[in-house]
Write a protein that holds these residues in place. Structure first.
Motif, PDB file in Angstrom:
ATOM      1  N   PHE A   1     -23.299  66.715   2.456  1.00  0.00           N
ATOM      2  CA  PHE A   1     -23.236  68.082   1.919  1.00  0.00           C
ATOM      3  C   PHE A   1     -24.653  68.616   1.770  1.00  0.00           C
ATOM      4  N   TYR A   2     -24.765  69.914   1.506  1.00  0.00           N
ATOM      5  CA  TYR A   2     -26.049  70.604   1.445  1.00  0.00           C
ATOM      6  C   TYR A   2     -26.469  70.951   0.019  1.00  0.00           C
ATOM      7  N   ALA A   3     -27.772  71.011  -0.179  1.00  0.00           N
ATOM      8  CA  ALA A   3     -28.373  71.670  -1.343  1.00  0.00           C
ATOM      9  C   ALA A   3     -29.553  72.483  -0.835  1.00  0.00           C
ATOM     10  N   PRO A   4     -29.750  73.709  -1.326  1.00  0.00           N
ATOM     11  CA  PRO A   4     -30.835  74.546  -0.825  1.00  0.00           C
ATOM     12  C   PRO A   4     -32.166  74.240  -1.501  1.00  0.00           C
ATOM     13  N   TRP A   5     -33.223  74.737  -0.898  1.00  0.00           N
ATOM     14  CA  TRP A   5     -34.571  74.550  -1.437  1.00  0.00           C
ATOM     15  C   TRP A   5     -35.476  75.650  -0.906  1.00  0.00           C
ATOM     16  N   ASP A   6     -36.518  75.997  -1.663  1.00  0.00           N
ATOM     17  CA  ASP A   6     -37.586  76.907  -1.221  1.00  0.00           C
ATOM     18  C   ASP A   6     -37.003  78.231  -0.755  1.00  0.00           C
ATOM     19  N   LEU A   7     -36.635  79.061  -1.698  1.00  0.00           N
ATOM     20  CA  LEU A   7     -35.903  80.292  -1.403  1.00  0.00           C
ATOM     21  C   LEU A   7     -36.739  81.536  -1.652  1.00  0.00           C
ATOM     22  N   ASP A   8     -38.012  81.480  -1.262  1.00  0.00           N
ATOM     23  CA  ASP A   8     -38.873  82.645  -1.465  1.00  0.00           C
ATOM     24  C   ASP A   8     -38.585  83.749  -0.447  1.00  0.00           C
ATOM     25  N   GLY A   9     -38.110  83.378   0.750  1.00  0.00           N
ATOM     26  CA  GLY A   9     -37.823  84.372   1.785  1.00  0.00           C
ATOM     27  C   GLY A   9     -36.390  84.834   1.733  1.00  0.00           C
ATOM     28  N   THR A  10     -36.031  85.611   0.720  1.00  0.00           N
ATOM     29  CA  THR A  10     -34.659  86.065   0.509  1.00  0.00           C
ATOM     30  C   THR A  10     -34.662  87.519   0.039  1.00  0.00           C
ATOM     31  N   LEU A  11     -33.470  88.114  -0.021  1.00  0.00           N
ATOM     32  CA  LEU A  11     -33.257  89.438  -0.616  1.00  0.00           C
ATOM     33  C   LEU A  11     -34.189  90.492  -0.029  1.00  0.00           C
ATOM     34  N   GLY A  12     -34.283  90.470   1.301  1.00  0.00           N
ATOM     35  CA  GLY A  12     -35.020  91.530   1.978  1.00  0.00           C
ATOM     36  C   GLY A  12     -36.452  91.220   2.309  1.00  0.00           C
TER      37      GLY A  12
ATOM     38  N   ASN B   1     -26.405  77.177  -8.301  1.00  0.00           N
ATOM     39  CA  ASN B   1     -25.708  76.351  -9.292  1.00  0.00           C
ATOM     40  C   ASN B   1     -24.568  77.094  -9.973  1.00  0.00           C
ATOM     41  N   GLU B   2     -24.536  78.407  -9.845  1.00  0.00           N
ATOM     42  CA  GLU B   2     -23.384  79.180 -10.317  1.00  0.00           C
ATOM     43  C   GLU B   2     -22.269  79.196  -9.282  1.00  0.00           C
ATOM     44  N   ILE B   3     -22.636  79.080  -8.010  1.00  0.00           N
ATOM     45  CA  ILE B   3     -21.653  79.170  -6.932  1.00  0.00           C
ATOM     46  C   ILE B   3     -20.975  77.830  -6.668  1.00  0.00           C
ATOM     47  N   TYR B   4     -21.765  76.772  -6.539  1.00  0.00           N
ATOM     48  CA  TYR B   4     -21.212  75.499  -6.079  1.00  0.00           C
ATOM     49  C   TYR B   4     -21.215  74.443  -7.170  1.00  0.00           C
ATOM     50  N   THR B   5     -20.134  73.692  -7.231  1.00  0.00           N
ATOM     51  CA  THR B   5     -19.990  72.567  -8.154  1.00  0.00           C
ATOM     52  C   THR B   5     -19.851  71.288  -7.340  1.00  0.00           C
ATOM     53  N   PRO B   6     -20.628  70.248  -7.634  1.00  0.00           N
ATOM     54  CA  PRO B   6     -20.531  69.008  -6.848  1.00  0.00           C
ATOM     55  C   PRO B   6     -19.093  68.504  -6.756  1.00  0.00           C
ATOM     56  N   HIS B   7     -18.700  68.090  -5.562  1.00  0.00           N
ATOM     57  CA  HIS B   7     -17.322  67.685  -5.322  1.00  0.00           C
ATOM     58  C   HIS B   7     -16.968  66.357  -5.986  1.00  0.00           C
ATOM     59  N   TYR B   8     -17.976  65.610  -6.454  1.00  0.00           N
ATOM     60  CA  TYR B   8     -17.739  64.314  -7.089  1.00  0.00           C
ATOM     61  C   TYR B   8     -18.009  64.371  -8.594  1.00  0.00           C
ATOM     62  N   LEU B   9     -17.866  65.557  -9.166  1.00  0.00           N
ATOM     63  CA  LEU B   9     -18.186  65.753 -10.579  1.00  0.00           C
ATOM     64  C   LEU B   9     -17.299  64.906 -11.488  1.00  0.00           C
ATOM     65  N   ASP B  10     -16.103  64.559 -11.036  1.00  0.00           N
ATOM     66  CA  ASP B  10     -15.234  63.699 -11.846  1.00  0.00           C
ATOM     67  C   ASP B  10     -15.819  62.294 -11.990  1.00  0.00           C
ATOM     68  N   LYS B  11     -16.623  61.880 -10.998  1.00  0.00           N
ATOM     69  CA  LYS B  11     -17.264  60.566 -11.056  1.00  0.00           C
ATOM     70  C   LYS B  11     -18.650  60.644 -11.695  1.00  0.00           C
ATOM     71  N   GLU B  12     -19.317  61.777 -11.518  1.00  0.00           N
ATOM     72  CA  GLU B  12     -20.681  61.965 -12.031  1.00  0.00           C
ATOM     73  C   GLU B  12     -20.758  63.306 -12.760  1.00  0.00           C
ATOM     74  N   PRO B  13     -20.261  63.364 -14.000  1.00  0.00           N
ATOM     75  CA  PRO B  13     -20.179  64.663 -14.697  1.00  0.00           C
ATOM     76  C   PRO B  13     -21.519  65.340 -14.942  1.00  0.00           C
ATOM     77  N   LYS B  14     -22.636  64.613 -14.829  1.00  0.00           N
ATOM     78  CA  LYS B  14     -23.946  65.223 -15.052  1.00  0.00           C
ATOM     79  C   LYS B  14     -24.643  65.618 -13.742  1.00  0.00           C
ATOM     80  N   ALA B  15     -23.961  65.445 -12.620  1.00  0.00           N
ATOM     81  CA  ALA B  15     -24.561  65.806 -11.340  1.00  0.00           C
ATOM     82  C   ALA B  15     -24.752  67.315 -11.244  1.00  0.00           C
ATOM     83  N   LYS B  16     -25.849  67.737 -10.605  1.00  0.00           N
ATOM     84  CA  LYS B  16     -26.105  69.148 -10.385  1.00  0.00           C
ATOM     85  C   LYS B  16     -26.029  69.458  -8.896  1.00  0.00           C
ATOM     86  N   ALA B  17     -25.664  70.689  -8.586  1.00  0.00           N
ATOM     87  CA  ALA B  17     -25.522  71.089  -7.191  1.00  0.00           C
ATOM     88  C   ALA B  17     -26.870  71.242  -6.510  1.00  0.00           C
ATOM     89  N   GLY B  18     -27.899  71.458  -7.287  1.00  0.00           N
ATOM     90  CA  GLY B  18     -29.251  71.631  -6.765  1.00  0.00           C
ATOM     91  C   GLY B  18     -30.195  71.875  -7.917  1.00  0.00           C
TER      92      GLY B  18
END
Length: 475
Positions: free
Chosen positions: A356-367, A193-210
């Motif tokens: 477009f994509y949104a991620p989920w279930d990110l326990d297998g990360t960072l090594g 949510n720090e990296i990606y901003t929804p591309h339709y935020l002008d239409k839906e200002p409360k939308a979250k990227a994930g």
């Protein structure tokens, strides 16, 4: 003389007001595990406590004695109730107490009562609770799905705004049992949510990227269960896609749940519109529907089977390329190999709009991988059928955009400095506030020595260095 009397009056008034002031305590702020002889008390960071606090909850009178008033979260204290003495921990994290009269199972949801306290609100509510997950169902520490209700019959849902996240009735409590430091999902989910901003935020200002997430501490039926990740659900309400219009599907959400070809864009299995699952996807919205695959099937066929010229000319109308760039850079920075065809959501905002994509279930990360096992690989590049075609065709100057965006992110949220700080700050906070100590009380396999964070940080440095060169050399 008059001036002295005036100041004396003001001083006496202040002392009088101070001595009359009383701290308000709520039952949701306190949970006790008699088997461990511990108590966990939720106290907001801006609240001041006296050395000794005497308070009543119901018919019980408690005495809390602080062993330090300067570092209330990093010191264990003493709580007395009648003739019982407890080791008392004070937490600033949300405290959740669940009381269920029936065994909590995978399905269906069992009715329970949930007490909740964070820095903003306290409440007790009816809720449905069930186990959540697939492979995680075998873990000793479970993950739960919660649905808040207005009454004990569960006829009407009840929204609550929890831990500064959205107001909703449907929440997840992730047990994080397979995560060595209980950090990877927390860092990774919020990072997207720090990296990606929804591309339709002008239409839906409360939308979250994930989904975003916050730590919490949980008791179930009077037993302390440790640290959990309180998470939002990825659903229509979170991403603010358009509702169905009659029988016409507008916004869509498909969850990549398995590797069966379509969800990773490696093959195109036959479509069967009467099923709720296809090609590795489960349909999440709209459901039910008579034609769940009518749009995603031809899109998948286009990615898998179209010739290079047709793909390069039309892909930007069918998938949001800025999202694809951010998603695959993010997945590679974290090295999330299980998020290329599963543990993701394929979404579109409205009828005819690109996916477009949104991620989920990110326990297998960072090594590590999903089991929690360390995988010290830093020198591979993760892709799926969609990314391979985007690079091979260089659609809409994809490679140059991919490289430029990487450089931008490396100067910001994906800089080595910021990523290492985020990791270390999270580790220190959990350790210094004795959250790790409490986790180890109930889960004897949990280890939180500094070697674990050292491994994560060294892995991160090597991973970023590899990606810097690999991405700059893309052609």
């Amino acid at each position: 003389m008059l001036l002295v009397k005036y100041f004396l009056f003001i001083l006496l008034a202040a002392v009088s007001l101070s001595s009359c002031a009383q701290t308000t305590w709520h039952s949701e702020q306190l949970a006790i595990d008699d088997s461990l002889q511990i108590a966990v008390i939720q106290i907001p960071k801006n609240r001041k406590l006296s050395q000794t606090e005497v308070f009543s909850l119901g018919n019980d009178s408690y005495t809390l004695t602080l062993h330090s008033t300067d570092s209330i979260y990093s010191t264990a204290h003493t709580l007395k109730l009648n003739n019982n003495t407890y080791k008392a921990y004070i937490t600033s994290l949300p405290l959740i107490t669940i009381n269920a009269s029936q065994e909590i199972v995978n399905e269906p949801k069992r009715m329970c009562r949930i007490g909740y306290a964070d820095e903003e609100i306290t409440f007790t509510s009816y809720a449905g609770i069930e186990l959540r997950g697939s492979s995680s169902l075998v873990f000793k520490k479970k993950t739960y799905d919660l649905n808040f209700y207005k009454d004990s019959l569960g006829f009407e849902n009840q929204d609550y705004k929890l831990a500064g996240m959205r107001s909703d009735d449907d929440w997840i409590l992730d047990g994080l049992y397979n995560e060595p430091l209980r950090m990877r999902s927390f860092i990774s989910l919020n990072l997207w949510n720090e990296i990606y901003t929804p591309h339709y935020l002008d239409k839906e200002p409360k939308a979250k990227a994930g989904a975003t997430a916050a730590y919490s501490e949980v008791f179930i039926n009077g037993r302390y269960k440790g640290l959990f990740l309180l998470q939002e659900q990825v659903d229509r309400k979170l991403v603010k896609i358009k509702k169905n219009k009659g029988d016409t599907a507008r916004g869509e959400i498909f969850q990549g749940a398995r590797y069966l070809g379509a969800s990773s864009f490696d093959s195109i299995p036959p479509a069967k519109n009467f099923l709720a699952s296809w090609g590795g996807y489960d349909i999440k919205y709209p459901s039910p529907t008579n034609a769940p695959w009518d749009n995603v099937y031809p899109f998948t066929d286009f990615v898998v089977n179209s010739d290079d010229d047709a793909f390069a000319k039309a892909i930007s109308k069918q998938f949001v390329l800025d999202n694809a760039i951010d998603y695959f850079l993010y997945i590679n920075a974290l090295r999330a190999p299980d998020n290329l065809g599963k543990n993701l959501y394929l979404i579109r905002y409205d009828a005819g709009a690109p996916y477009f994509y949104a991620p989920w279930d990110l326990d297998g990360t960072l090594g590590t991988i999903y089991s929690g096992k360390r995988i010290n690989t830093t020198n591979d590049f993760l892709s799926n059928g969609l990314l391979r075609r985007l690079i091979a065709t260089d659609a809409d100057d994809f490679i140059a955009r991919f490289q430029a965006r990487w450089l931008t992110l490396r100067q910001g949220v994906l800089s080595e400095e910021q990523l290492l700080k985020k990791q270390m700050d999270t580790y220190k906070s959990l350790k210094e506030q004795k959250v790790y100590e409490r986790e180890a009380l109930v889960w004897d396999t949990f280890i939180y020595e500094e070697e674990g964070i050292t491994y994560m940080q060294e892995w991160t440095k090597k991973r970023l260095a590899f990606l810097d060169k690999y991405i700059s050399d893309l052609k």
